[in-house]
Scaffold this motif. Structure first.
Motif: not given
Length: 532
Positions: A411-413, A434-440, A478-479, A485-491
């Motif tokens: 998530s950091i990368v 950062l939070l969601g990726g790490s939580l998953i 990472f994917i 990252y992409g979805l949150v940025s888009y919406f």
């Protein structure tokens, strides 16, 4: 102490005193201001940057672990070193221009400039935990285990000796002392490792090995192949290693404060890039002077080592090195411990001062910042000394911690890489990635370690279960982080306004930077052709 001569002991003591003296000697000028103390006054040149990057990375865990890996599997594990050369090129060409242009002191500060303060806080917490629990704690324990086997010293006593010696010049002198001592330690590391490699090669004729072909026959040709990998035996393929390491490597070399702080103290962008490339060239060496000795140990001391594969390096030191050189090799082990600890200690102090106290009290004087940095160094050192003896089985703990890094590294990368390459990413996207990726990733890690599914332990990575090993999980995370990252940025309706200056056109690298990059890539291509 009966396993080693008084001459070797004197050499080791002289080394410790010499390093402390050098560290203190170079601490007396540049640490009068906070920038001088934490970033060496922005005066670092390519040589000390590259050597310091190398020494900060190589710990006793590397020296012991790489020789063990060479003994068990061969050169294939050297890919973890060789891949770093490419990741250091990424540091030089993608990350360095942004870091130096934004005039940051810490990497969390960079995230605040690109996104907002929430991302800064999250990254600061991750970075401090990594420095304390991994870089310092594991380095202490790894060094102490080796010294216990060689000297018979109690683990806690060894840790305290290393902590005091390293803490004196690091806490007093700041980054300038750290990088100067790490430059010296790089020489000691390389000389000590090279010496044991040569002595092992010279001993081969004594066991009837007179040619490279004869060596391959004794150790098994696959041990000398870089891309030969028994995926059924190890549970992951060469491509898993390649892509998984790429994500962990970009996190480590390009976004970890402990490592990147040397680059932030560079005199100029050109010096920073040259330093990263120099470190890339140095990272070619560990395979030949740390992994290869393990392969040679298989030919020479297989009977002595047996199932106790963690004893590969200590046995080689005791059986191959004469009086005096034993002391040099143990000094190299000390150099590995001290350089890793010093780097992490300095970065921890920097993070606490600039990402915690400087936010709470923005008008702190230089003197106050340096005092807080030194107090932080002492506290972190004491905490590491207290918890590191409880690590227990080093091999199991080190593997566990590396897997734990794969929880937050992807998530950091994602946040750093897409934040630099594109203007589209928003502050909310960074924070929730950062939070969601790490939580998953953390949830999967806990299920893997503590939940039995259909009677199968380690269900996610087990071949009887899903068969997704932790390296493969790393690039899958990472994917997933990229998708978040992409979805949150888009919406995201609260689009972020990023200053145009943040994305000013990067100046073309100098001719020498380009030429050295082509040379480094060329050397790596030749190496892979030879060891394919």
């Amino acid at each position: 102490m009966s396993n080693i001569s008084i001459i070797d002991v004197l050499i080791i003591i002289a080394y410790i005193l010499g390093i402390v003296f050098i560290g203190l000697w170079f601490s007396n000028k540049k640490n009068k201001t906070s920038k001088g103390y934490f970033l060496a006054g922005k005066s670092l040149t390519w040589g000390v940057i590259g050597a310091s990057l190398f020494a900060s990375n190589i710990s006793t865990v590397h020296l012991v672990g790489l020789s063990e890996s060479g003994f068990v599997d061969g050169i294939v594990w050297g890919n973890f070193e060789w891949f770093s050369a490419f990741e250091l090129i990424i540091l030089a060409f993608i990350f360095v221009p942004f870091y130096l242009r934004t005039k940051i002191t810490t990497l969390p500060e960079f995230l605040e400039k690109r996104y907002d303060s929430r991302s800064r806080v999250v990254l600061a917490v991750f970075s401090i935990m990594a420095a304390l629990f991994m870089h310092i704690g594991v380095s202490f324990y790894a060094g102490a285990v080796v010294f216990e086997e060689i000297f018979g010293l109690n683990i806690l006593i060894s840790i305290i000796i290393i902590a005091i010696a390293t803490g004196i010049y690091t806490i007093i002198g700041g980054l300038s002392s750290v990088v100067i001592t790490e430059s010296v330690q790089t020489v000691i590391l390389i000389l000590g490792s090279l010496m044991i490699t040569l002595l092992a090669v010279f001993k081969l004729p004594e066991v009837g090995i007179h040619s490279y072909d004869a060596l391959k026959e004794v150790v098994d040709p696959d041990r000398l192949k870089a891309v030969s990998f028994d995926s059924d035996k190890k549970g992951f393929t060469f491509l898993d290693m390649l892509f998984g390491h790429l994500i962990l490597g970009i996190w480590y070399w390009c976004t970890d404060q402990t490592i990147v702080q040397r680059v932030l103290g560079a005199k100029s962008e050109k010096q920073a890039k040259l330093g990263a490339l120099f470190a890339g060239f140095l990272k070619i060496l560990p395979v030949f002077i740390m992994v290869v000795p393990g392969i040679l140990a298989f030919a020479l001391f297989k009977g002595d080592i047996g199932e106790n594969t963690k004893s590969v390096l200590p046995i080689m030191i005791m059986k191959l090195m004469p009086i005096g050189l034993k002391g040099l090799m143990i000094a190299a082990l000390l150099a590995a411990v001290m350089s890793s600890v010093a780097a992490a200690l300095n970065s921890c102090s920097t993070l606490i001062v600039y990402d915690v106290f400087d936010k709470l009290r923005p008008n702190l004087s230089d003197k106050s910042k340096i005092r807080i940095g030194r107090i932080t160094g002492v506290v972190v050192l004491v905490l590491a000394v207290l918890w590191s003896p409880f690590l227990g089985d080093l091999g199991g703990i080190f593997a566990l911690i590396n897997q734990m890094f794969s929880i937050f590294a992807p998530s950091i990368v994602a946040v750093f890489l897409w934040g630099i390459l594109s203007k589209r990413g928003t502050a909310n996207a960074s924070f929730w990635t950062l939070l969601g990726g790490s939580l998953i990733a953390g949830t999967v890690f806990l299920i893997e370690k503590y939940v039995t599914v259909n009677g199968i332990e380690n269900y996610i990575s087990s071949s009887e279960g899903l068969g997704i090993n932790w390296l493969r999980q790393t690039y899958l995370y990472f994917i997933i982080s990229t998708v978040i990252y992409g979805l949150v940025s888009y919406f995201d309706t609260s689009k972020q306004s990023i200053p145009d200056s943040f994305y000013l056109k990067v100046k073309a690298p100098s001719k020498i930077v380009n030429n050295l990059t082509f040379l480094l890539v060329g050397i790596m291509v030749v190496i892979y052709i030879v060891f394919y």
